[in-house]
Every structure is written in C-alpha cells, then in structure tokens.
Design a protein around this motif. Structure first.
Motif, mmCIF file in Angstrom:
data_model
loop_
_atom_site.group_PDB
_atom_site.id
_atom_site.type_symbol
_atom_site.label_atom_id
_atom_site.label_comp_id
_atom_site.label_asym_id
_atom_site.label_seq_id
_atom_site.Cartn_x
_atom_site.Cartn_y
_atom_site.Cartn_z
ATOM 1 N N PHE A 193 -9.695 51.233 -39.200
ATOM 2 C CA PHE A 193 -9.502 50.336 -40.122
ATOM 3 C C PHE A 193 -10.647 49.716 -41.217
ATOM 4 O O PHE A 193 -11.566 49.563 -40.598
ATOM 5 N N PHE A 194 -10.050 50.131 -42.323
ATOM 6 C CA PHE A 194 -11.237 49.502 -43.308
ATOM 7 C C PHE A 194 -10.569 48.276 -43.783
ATOM 8 O O PHE A 194 -9.568 48.376 -44.512
ATOM 9 N N LEU A 195 -11.236 47.032 -43.729
ATOM 10 C CA LEU A 195 -10.611 45.817 -44.294
ATOM 11 C C LEU A 195 -11.115 45.614 -45.572
ATOM 12 O O LEU A 195 -12.306 45.592 -45.894
ATOM 13 N N HIS A 196 -10.166 45.591 -46.450
ATOM 14 C CA HIS A 196 -10.463 45.810 -47.904
ATOM 15 C C HIS A 196 -10.237 44.535 -48.651
ATOM 16 O O HIS A 196 -9.136 43.800 -48.641
ATOM 17 N N VAL A 197 -11.544 43.569 -48.864
ATOM 18 C CA VAL A 197 -11.154 42.302 -49.579
ATOM 19 C C VAL A 197 -11.592 42.512 -51.135
ATOM 20 O O VAL A 197 -12.368 43.433 -51.427
ATOM 21 N N SER A 198 -11.136 41.649 -52.008
ATOM 22 C CA SER A 198 -11.513 41.654 -53.415
ATOM 23 C C SER A 198 -12.766 40.880 -53.523
ATOM 24 O O SER A 198 -13.437 40.049 -52.717
ATOM 25 N N LEU A 228 -13.258 48.984 -36.894
ATOM 26 C CA LEU A 228 -13.302 48.164 -37.841
ATOM 27 C C LEU A 228 -14.364 48.340 -38.721
ATOM 28 O O LEU A 228 -15.478 47.865 -38.538
ATOM 29 N N GLN A 229 -14.258 48.499 -39.948
ATOM 30 C CA GLN A 229 -15.279 48.682 -40.849
ATOM 31 C C GLN A 229 -14.770 47.565 -42.025
ATOM 32 O O GLN A 229 -13.747 47.314 -42.321
#
Ligand code: AMP
Ligand code: MG
Length: 271
Positions: free
Chosen positions: A170-175, A66-67
């Motif tokens: 998984f790259f957890l992408h937030v705004s 998890l990144q």
C-alpha cells in the motif's frame, strides 16, 4: 454491498499512477461520517475473524507493506486497521535509517529477517522500498545499481510469494495541504511534538522528487505476484476502510480453514 469504486484497484499500468493532490481525496462513492466509520469497523472485524483462521490454518503468511511520505498515516493504519488482531499472530517492523550493522550486509538482509513465518501477519512500516526511494531522491547510487535493485526487489518478492507469503503493498498518498496540516499539528500539539523531525521539512521541500521516485517504484514493482495499491489517504477513516477491506478480501480469497481433527485422534477420550 460496497460499489467497486470504493475498493482499491491494484496497479496494473503506469497510467493509473497519478499521485496529484486531487488523488489523495477519498473516492466519491465512499460513505461519510458515522457510516464511514462503521464500514471501516466492519472490515476490521472481518480481519479479526480471518486472522484467527489464518493462524490455525498454518499454510500462509501475510505481509503488508506500508509506504508513504512523512505524516501519510502509516502509524495510524497499523494502529487502526489491525486493532482486532491477536498480537500473538502479528509482527510489526518499523524500518529506520539502516544501522552500522545493517549497512554491513546487502539491503535485503534486515528485511528478509522480518518476513513473517506461516500463520503470521507481518506489517512493514516502511520497507525495502526505502532502499530505492531514498538513494534515488538523494542521488546516492548510480542508475545502474538502482535498476539492479528494482530487479532484486521483484525477485525477492517472487521468492516470498512462491513460498507461502502473500504480499500486499500500500502506498498511502497524502496531498501537500494535508501533510502541511499534519506536520503543523506535530509542532503545535504537545502530545505530538515527539513525532516531529526537522528532516520531514527537508523531505517536504523535495516533494516533486519524491513523487517522481514513488511513481517509478510503483510502476516498476507492481508485479503480477505483488501488486501495489495507491490509497487516497487525506481522510483517515476512508484510508482505514480501503486498506482494511483489501486485506480482508485478500485473506478471504485464500479459502482459509480450521484443520480437521487428525484421524488418529478420532475416538480419543480425555480422562
Ligand atoms: P519514521 O518512519 O518517521 O520513524 O522515519 C524513519 C526514517 O528512516 C525515514 O526518514 C526513512 O526515510 C528512513 N529510512 C528507513 N529506511 C531507510 C533506508 N533503507 N535508507 C535510508 N533511509 C531510510
Ligand atoms: Mg523522512
């Protein structure tokens, strides 16, 4: 049946790596509200069942990497997606700034030690990818050394996958807005104060540099043996559903089985 658009696609081309604010929103095809939570719950239940067979089967290990930026939901994913997993079959490692001891070795030393053995699910909350992202953003290493690290990471992951470890990244992408909301909550909510670190603001100020670094890392290290997945992570339930479904589908594809009784034990009676 979930439509394909509600499934995570492995990154196979640099064109898929956008990482704009809009890409952090959940896909349109994903359900909302209670339906979404139920769908996520269903995947968590699948993982629970599959993990029992993974353990009994004994042929494979699963490594989940998890990144993501600060407050992108790495901790929440560990807590929610793996809720059904037997703690005995699961090992979580949160990688921090390397200690004095860790810095005496090559950067993969501490990582390799935490790779799960067969039967186990290993979860990396941050990972060896910090060793290419941080030095790149902070300009700590020459480009040549960074290029070597990309190769070494790909080789390392190939070594793992050729030796029974299934690697899912998984790259957890937030705004920007969602990160702002979550960091502000950490400042205002008494129960979340402990999570706030001033360095999170320094990293936030370097948003564009991080985006560039993430894009490069994902492009260079999404290999046929260990693909990256970009998870739209502004909505927590959608994030859980997408990650959990990918993990469950991956375990399912291993055709795991409970080993049969040893033929020598046939007919044995317990007295
Ligand atoms: P947290 O995940 O909030 O506990 O923070 C851990 C911190 O450690 C983050 O700021 C990471 O960027 C940092 N970190 C983890 N691994 C490394 C590494 N290999 N090199 C530099 N910083 C790291
Ligand atoms: Mg940080």
């Amino acid at each position: 049946m979930p439509s394909d658009r509600a499934k995570l696609k492995p990154i196979t081309s640099a064109r898929q790596i956008r990482l704009g604010d809009a890409d952090a929103a959940p896909p349109h095809s994903i359900p909302r509200g209670k339906e979404l939570r139920d769908a996520a719950e269903e995947q968590v239940a699948r993982i629970k069942k599959l993990q029992q067979v993974l353990y009994a089967d004994g042929r494979f290990a699963l490594l989940v990497v998890l990144q993501g930026r600060d407050a992108s939901g790495k901790d929440g994913t560990v807590k929610k997606v793996f809720r059904g997993v037997n703690p005995m079959g699961c090992q979580v490692t949160s990688f921090k700034v390397p200690t004095e001891l860790e810095r005496q070795y090559d950067y993969l030393w501490r990582v390799h030690r935490r790779v799960p053995p067969k039967r186990m699910i290993g979860i990396f909350n941050r990972s060896h990818y910090e060793d290419v992202i941080v030095p790149q953003v902070q300009r700590l290493l020459p480009g040549r050394v960074l290029s070597h690290r990309f190769e070494e990471i790909n080789d390392f992951e190939r070594l793992l996958t050729q030796n029974s470890v299934v690697v899912l990244k998984f790259f957890l992408h937030v705004s920007r807005d969602e990160q702002k909301k979550r960091l502000t909550e950490r400042l205002q909510d008494r129960k979340k104060n402990w999570k706030f670190r001033p360095s999170d603001l320094e990293d936030r100020a370097l948003w564009g540099d991080y985006t560039k670094a993430f894009r490069e890392v994902i492009a260079k290290c999404s290999t046929t043996w260990a693909r990256w997945h970009i998870v739209p992570a502004d909505n927590e339930d959608a994030r859980n559903l997408l990650v959990a479904r990918k993990i469950a589908d991956t375990l399912d594809a291993l055709s795991l089985r409970y080993p049969p009784l040893d033929p020598k034990l046939r007919g044995v009676k317990v007295r």
